[in-house]
Design a protein around this motif. Structure first.
Motif, PDB file in Angstrom:
ATOM      1  N   ARG B   5       0.971  -1.163   0.041  1.00  0.00           N
ATOM      2  CA  ARG B   5      -0.045   0.007   0.012  1.00  0.00           C
ATOM      3  C   ARG B   5       0.887   1.138  -0.352  1.00  0.00           C
ATOM      4  NH1 ARG B   5      -3.711  -1.295   5.107  1.00  0.00           N
ATOM      5  NH2 ARG B   5      -2.338  -2.968   5.166  1.00  0.00           N
ATOM      6  N   LEU B   8       1.431   3.593   3.102  1.00  0.00           N
ATOM      7  CA  LEU B   8       2.075   2.917   4.377  1.00  0.00           C
ATOM      8  C   LEU B   8       3.293   2.417   3.928  1.00  0.00           C
ATOM      9  CD1 LEU B   8      -0.795   0.729   5.568  1.00  0.00           C
ATOM     10  CD2 LEU B   8      -0.017   2.900   6.615  1.00  0.00           C
ATOM     11  N   SER B   9       3.982   2.379   2.762  1.00  0.00           N
ATOM     12  CA  SER B   9       5.017   1.702   2.466  1.00  0.00           C
ATOM     13  C   SER B   9       6.384   2.616   2.152  1.00  0.00           C
ATOM     14  CB  SER B   9       5.090   0.750   1.414  1.00  0.00           C
ATOM     15  OG  SER B   9       4.848   1.406   0.174  1.00  0.00           O
ATOM     16  N   THR B 323       2.459  -3.232   6.984  1.00  0.00           N
ATOM     17  CA  THR B 323       1.773  -2.193   7.826  1.00  0.00           C
ATOM     18  C   THR B 323       3.190  -1.373   8.515  1.00  0.00           C
ATOM     19  OG1 THR B 323      -0.056  -3.747   8.517  1.00  0.00           O
ATOM     20  CG2 THR B 323       0.421  -1.453   9.989  1.00  0.00           C
ATOM     21  N   THR B 324       3.123  -0.233   8.076  1.00  0.00           N
ATOM     22  CA  THR B 324       4.117   0.687   8.495  1.00  0.00           C
ATOM     23  C   THR B 324       3.871   1.856   9.319  1.00  0.00           C
ATOM     24  OG1 THR B 324       5.198   0.548   6.327  1.00  0.00           O
ATOM     25  CG2 THR B 324       6.147   2.149   7.554  1.00  0.00           C
ATOM     26  N   SER B 325       4.536   2.041  10.725  1.00  0.00           N
ATOM     27  CA  SER B 325       4.313   3.007  11.606  1.00  0.00           C
ATOM     28  C   SER B 325       4.875   4.142  11.193  1.00  0.00           C
ATOM     29  CB  SER B 325       4.674   2.406  13.001  1.00  0.00           C
ATOM     30  OG  SER B 325       5.975   2.575  12.965  1.00  0.00           O
ATOM     31  N   THR B 330       8.036  -1.738   9.867  1.00  0.00           N
ATOM     32  CA  THR B 330       7.270  -2.435   9.234  1.00  0.00           C
ATOM     33  C   THR B 330       7.015  -3.833   9.305  1.00  0.00           C
ATOM     34  OG1 THR B 330       7.690  -0.845   7.079  1.00  0.00           O
ATOM     35  CG2 THR B 330       6.661  -2.776   6.570  1.00  0.00           C
ATOM     36  N   TRP B 332       4.423  -7.727   8.345  1.00  0.00           N
ATOM     37  CA  TRP B 332       3.571  -8.396   7.561  1.00  0.00           C
ATOM     38  C   TRP B 332       2.982  -9.152   8.045  1.00  0.00           C
ATOM     39  CZ3 TRP B 332       7.921  -6.060   5.950  1.00  0.00           C
ATOM     40  CH2 TRP B 332       8.207  -5.317   5.117  1.00  0.00           C
ATOM     41  N   SER B 336      -2.730  -7.171  11.659  1.00  0.00           N
ATOM     42  CA  SER B 336      -2.653  -5.610  11.698  1.00  0.00           C
ATOM     43  C   SER B 336      -3.896  -5.011  11.536  1.00  0.00           C
ATOM     44  CB  SER B 336      -1.681  -5.249  10.834  1.00  0.00           C
ATOM     45  OG  SER B 336      -2.024  -5.550   9.552  1.00  0.00           O
ATOM     46  N   GLN B 337      -4.847  -5.752  10.424  1.00  0.00           N
ATOM     47  CA  GLN B 337      -6.117  -5.162  10.164  1.00  0.00           C
ATOM     48  C   GLN B 337      -6.927  -5.266  11.373  1.00  0.00           C
ATOM     49  OE1 GLN B 337      -4.680  -7.013   7.559  1.00  0.00           O
ATOM     50  NE2 GLN B 337      -4.500  -5.468   6.338  1.00  0.00           N
ATOM     51  N   GLU B 340      -5.905  -2.470  13.504  1.00  0.00           N
ATOM     52  CA  GLU B 340      -6.220  -1.224  13.241  1.00  0.00           C
ATOM     53  C   GLU B 340      -7.939  -1.002  13.377  1.00  0.00           C
ATOM     54  OE1 GLU B 340      -4.850  -0.470   9.386  1.00  0.00           O
ATOM     55  OE2 GLU B 340      -2.642  -0.453  10.096  1.00  0.00           O
TER      56      GLU B 340
END
Lengths: 319, 343
Positions: B5, B8-9, B323-325, B330, B332, B336-337, B340
Motif C-alpha cells: 500500500r 504505508l510503505s 503495515t508501517t508505523s 514495517t 507483514w 494488523s487489520q 487497526e
C-alpha cells in the motif's frame, strides 16, 4: 553424600608424542541429587573433558571421581556398566549421536536392552513408548529414522534415550547449542520439567550465559582447565568476583537495546592449552593482573560460606 | 508479490524528492531458488530491504530463513543449482544482479567488503598471509610487492595486530580464531570499501573474543562513515551493534525497523516468539511448536501460519500487506487489520 564428586582431577593429553595438552588442572566439584550444576566456559576451557571424566568415558591423569559414594575409577568393567545406567549423557549434536540406520524406538530402547536384558520385550516396548511420550514426541515418531526428524526432535530422542534407564545423574554437554533459538527454549523447558518430575541431578555444560543463568542452581566458571569461580548462580551472576567471570558476564550481549553494555576488559586471546601455566591462568589478559599473580600458584579458595574464587584480589575494582 | 500500500510503505522516502541520491543498497523483490533432486527450494521469496549511508543493519533469523542466501545473492555468489530468478539489488543506483562477473568482482573488495563466518575457510591454508593481501591488491591493479606489504601492515595495525610482520610471514593455521578473524577483517577493509557485509562474523569465536571483534568491526565501520549489513542469529548482537534490523522467516522479510522498535515491542508473532525465546531469569520461556515450512512445497499465505498462536482464516490464503508505523517500522501480518479495526 553427593551424587557426583570430583576431587583434584587433572587430565593431560599427549599429542603426537611431543606436545602435552593440559585440559584439566586440579578441578574439584560436586553435583547433588535434583540440582543443576552448570559448568560454563569457552572452547578449550576443559568443560567437555570434565563431562566425559565424570562418567569415566575417559580416565583422569590424577584425582578421583565418586558417584553415589562409589569410587568410579576402581570399578571393574561390569560394575561400571551397571553404574552407567544411573549416569547418562546427552550430546551437543543430536544427529551425530544417533545411529542413522536405527529407528527411534530401537535407539531409545537400546539402553534397556543393554542394562536390563531380562526385562520382557513387551515391558520394554511399553517403557519406550512411555518415554517417547514423556519427551513430547508423537507416538508415530517411534518408527522414524533420525534423518527424518528436525533438530529439536532429534534432541528429544537423545533425551529419551538418556532417561529410559531412570538415571539419577545426566551430563548435558551443550545440549541446546546446535538448536535454533525457538527450539532451544522448548528443550530447556522439557529438561526442567523432567528434572522436577524425576529428581535427576544435572551436570550442565554450556558456553551460553543466557542458558546457564536460566537453568542452573550453582555454577562453576572454567577457564583454561581450571575452575576460577564457583557458587550459587544467583550470587555469582549478581556479584561476580573473578575478573574472568566479570568479563564473561560482560560479554553476554543483552537483548534489550536500552541496557548499557559494560566495557570489554580482557585483552588478547586465551593462552594455548599446550602451555603449562604457573600462577594465574588469566595473567596477561587480566586488567588488574600484577607480578605476584604469577609468582605463586593461584588456587580456588573460599570467598564466603558457599562461594570460592581463584584470584588473589577477588572483586578488585577495574576488573 | 502484491504491491504494498503506497501510503504505508514509503514514509522513509518523504522529503526526499525524485532527484534524491540513490540509496546505498536497495534490495527489491529478490527471489532465489535452488533446483534440487527433491524439487525447487524456495530459499528467498521476494525480499525487500535497504541500507542507508553510515548505518548498521542487522539481518536476523534462524537457520533456513534465507539470510545467508540473501547476501550471497546480492554478492553474486549463488552457484548452480541455485539461481536468482527475480528482483534487483541496487548499490548506489547500479543493479548488482545485472552486472557482468568481471564488473561485480571489481566492486567486491573495492566498494563492498565481505567478512565471512569462518576465518579459516576464508583464508588460504597453504599461502602465506602477505601473499593473500598482495593477491587482493593485484586483482585491483596494485602490483608492487613493497606497496602491498605496506598496505597490509597498515591494515593489520588498524585491526589491532601488533607485530604485523610475524603474521604476514606466517600461515593461517598459526593464528588463533580471534587473530584469524582480525586478518579477514583487515582484508575486507583493505581497499577502503564504503559498505561491508558480515555473515555471522563471530559465531565460531569465544565469547570474550567475540566482544573484541564486534567492537573492532563497529569501530572500523563508524570511524570511516561506512555502512554494514550484519547477518546474525544472535539477538544480543542485533540489540547492541545494529541501528536497524530485518527479521526473516522462510525466505521472507516479516518485520523490519529500528532495533529499539523491533526488539522492545515486536509486532509480528514470529519476532515476538524470537524475543521471548531468549532465556531470562524470572521470565517463563515462551517457545514455538512445530517447524519451518517445507521450502519445496511452499505454503500459500503466511509461511508462519502453522506455528502462529494467532493464525486465523486469511493467514492460509494470502500473504499479508505490509503495515508501517510513523517511525518506519514495517511488518507483514493479517493481525494488523484486526488491530487497526480495534483502534
Amino acid at each position: 553424600m553427593s551424587l557426583l564428586e570430583l576431587t583434584n582431577v587433572s587430565k593431560e593429553f599427549s599429542v603426537g608424542g611431543t606436545t602435552t595438552v593440559y585440559a584439566l588442572d586440579d578441578v574439584s566439584l560436586t553435583v547433588n541429587a535434583g540440582e543443576t550444576l552448570a559448568v560454563i566456559g569457552e572452547s578449550g576451557s576443559g568443560k567437555s573433558t570434565l563431562g566425559r571424566l565424570a562418567l569415566r568415558l575417559i580416565e583422569p591423569t590424577r584425582g578421583s571421581v565418586h558417584f553415589q559414594g562409589t569410587d568410579m575409577l576402581a570399578l571393574p568393567a561390569a560394575g561400571l556398566r551397571q553404574l552407567r545406567a544411573k549416569a547418562q549423557i546427552i550430546f551437543q549434536e543430536p544427529f551425530e549421536s544417533l545411529n542413522p540406520r536405527m529407528r527411534v524406538a530401537d535407539i531409545v530402547g537400546e539402553p534397556l536392552a543393554i542394562h536390563q536384558p531380562k526385562t520382557p520385550a513387551a515391558d520394554r516396548r511399553s517403557r519406550v513408548a512411555r518415554v517417547i511420550d514423556q519427551v513430547g514426541l508423537a507416538p508415530e515418531m517411534a518408527r522414524r529414522f533420525p534423518g527424518e526428524l528436525s533438530g529439536g526432535q532429534q534432541q528429544r530422542v537423545g533425551i529419551a534415550r538418556a532417561i529410559v534407564t531412570e538415571p539419577s545423574l545426566i551430563v548435558l554437554d551443550e545440549p541446546t547449542s546446535s538448536l535454533d533459538l525457538s527450539v532451544r527454549a522448548q528443550i530447556l523447558q522439557l529438561l526442567a520439567d523432567l528434572q522436577t518430575e524425576l529428581g535427576m541431578g544435572y551436570l550442565f555444560i554450556s558456553h551460553d550465559i543466557h542458558t546457564v543463568r536460566y537453568v542452573s542452581d550453582r555454577i562453576a566458571v572454567m577457564y583454561r582447565g581450571r575452575v576460577v569461580e564457583t557458587g550459587p548462580s544467583e550470587r555469582v551472576f549478581a556479584d561476580p568476583q573473578h575478573p574472568y567471570t566479570r568479563a564473561l558476564l560482560a560479554a553476554a550481549l543483552p537483548v534489550d537495546p536500552d541496557q548499557e553494555l559494560p566495557p570489554a576488559r580482557l585483552v588478547g586471546d586465551p593462552v594455548s592449552p599446550t602451555e603449562k601455566v604457573s600462577g594465574c591462568v588469566l595473567y596477561g589478559r587480566c586488567p588488574v593482573g600484577e607480578d605476584r599473580c604469577v609468582q605463586n600458584e593461584v588456587r580456588l579458595t573460599p570467598f564466603d560460606a558457599d562461594r570460592a574464587v581463584a584470584c588473589i584480589k577477588p572483586g578488585a575494582p577495574g576488573s | 508479490m502484491s504491491a504494498p500500500r503506497q501510503a504505508l510503505s514509503r514514509p522513509t522516502n518523504t522529503g526526499q524528492g525524485a532527484d534524491r541520491e540513490p540509496r546505498l543498497l536497495e534490495v527489491s523483490g529478490l527471489t532465489t531458488r535452488f533446483d534440487t533432486p527433491d524439487g525447487l527450494v524456495h530459499a528467498v521469496n521476494g525480499v525487500d530491504f535497504h541500507v542507508d549511508r553510515a548505518e548498521i543493519v542487522g539481518v536476523v533469523g534462524e537457520s533456513g530463513c534465507g539470510k545467508s542466501v540473501t547476501i550471497r545473492s546480492i554478492l553474486g555468489l549463488v552457484r548452480p543449482p541455485g539461481r536468482v530468478v527475480e528482483g534487483t539489488a541496487r548499490f548506489n543506483g547500479v543493479d548488482l544482479l545485472g552486472l557482468r562477473a568481471a564488473e561485480l568482482r571489481r566492486l567486491r573488495g573495492a566498494e563492498i567488503g565481505f567478512i565471512a563466518q569462518n576465518p579459516f575457510s576464508a583464508l588460504n591454508p597453504v599461502m602465506r598471509i602477505h601473499r593473500q593481501f598482495a593477491n587482493i591488491l593485484a586483482a585491483h591493479g596494485i602490483r608492487s610487492d613493497a606497496i602491498a606489504r605496506d598496505r597490509a601492515r597498515d591494515a593489520l595495525a588498524d585491526v589491532g595486530i601488533a607485530g604485523p610482520d610475524r603474521v604476514l610471514d606466517g600461515y593461517a593455521h598459526q593464528l588463533s580464531g580471534g587473530m584469524a578473524q582480525r586478518v579477514v577483517i583487515a582484508m575486507a577493509m583493505l581497499l577502503n570499501p564504503a559498505f561491508v557485509i558480515a555473515d555471522e562474523p563471530t559465531t565460531g569465536l569465544d565469547l570474550t573474543v567475540q566482544r573484541q571483534i564486534l567492537d573492532l568491526i563497529r569501530g572500523l565501520v563508524q570511524q570511516h562513515g561506512r555502512s554494514m549489513l550484519l547477518v546474525t542469529h544472535d539477538l544480543g548482537v542485533v540489540a547492541q551493534y545494529c541501528d536497524r534490523v530485518v527479521v526473516m522467516y522462510a525466505g521472507k522479510v516479516i518485520e523490519h525497523g529500528s532495533v529499539r522498535d523491533v526488539l522492545t515491542s515486536p509486532q509480528h508473532p514470529y519476532t515476538q516468539a524470537l524475543v521471548r525465546a531468549v532465556p531470562r531469569p524470572g521470565h517463563p520461556l515462551v517457545h514455538l511448536t512445530g517447524r519451518l515450512p517445507d521450502l519445496v512445497d511452499y505454503p500459500a499465505g503466511c509461511p508462519f501460519q502453522a506455528r502462529c498462536p494467532h493464525a486465523f482464516e486469511p493467514c492460509g490464503q494470502v500473504f499479508p500487506e505490509p503495515t508501517t508505523s510513523a517511525s518506519g517500522r514495517t511488518y507483514w501480518c493479517h493481525l494488523s487489520q484486526e488491530r487497526e479495526a480495534a483502534r
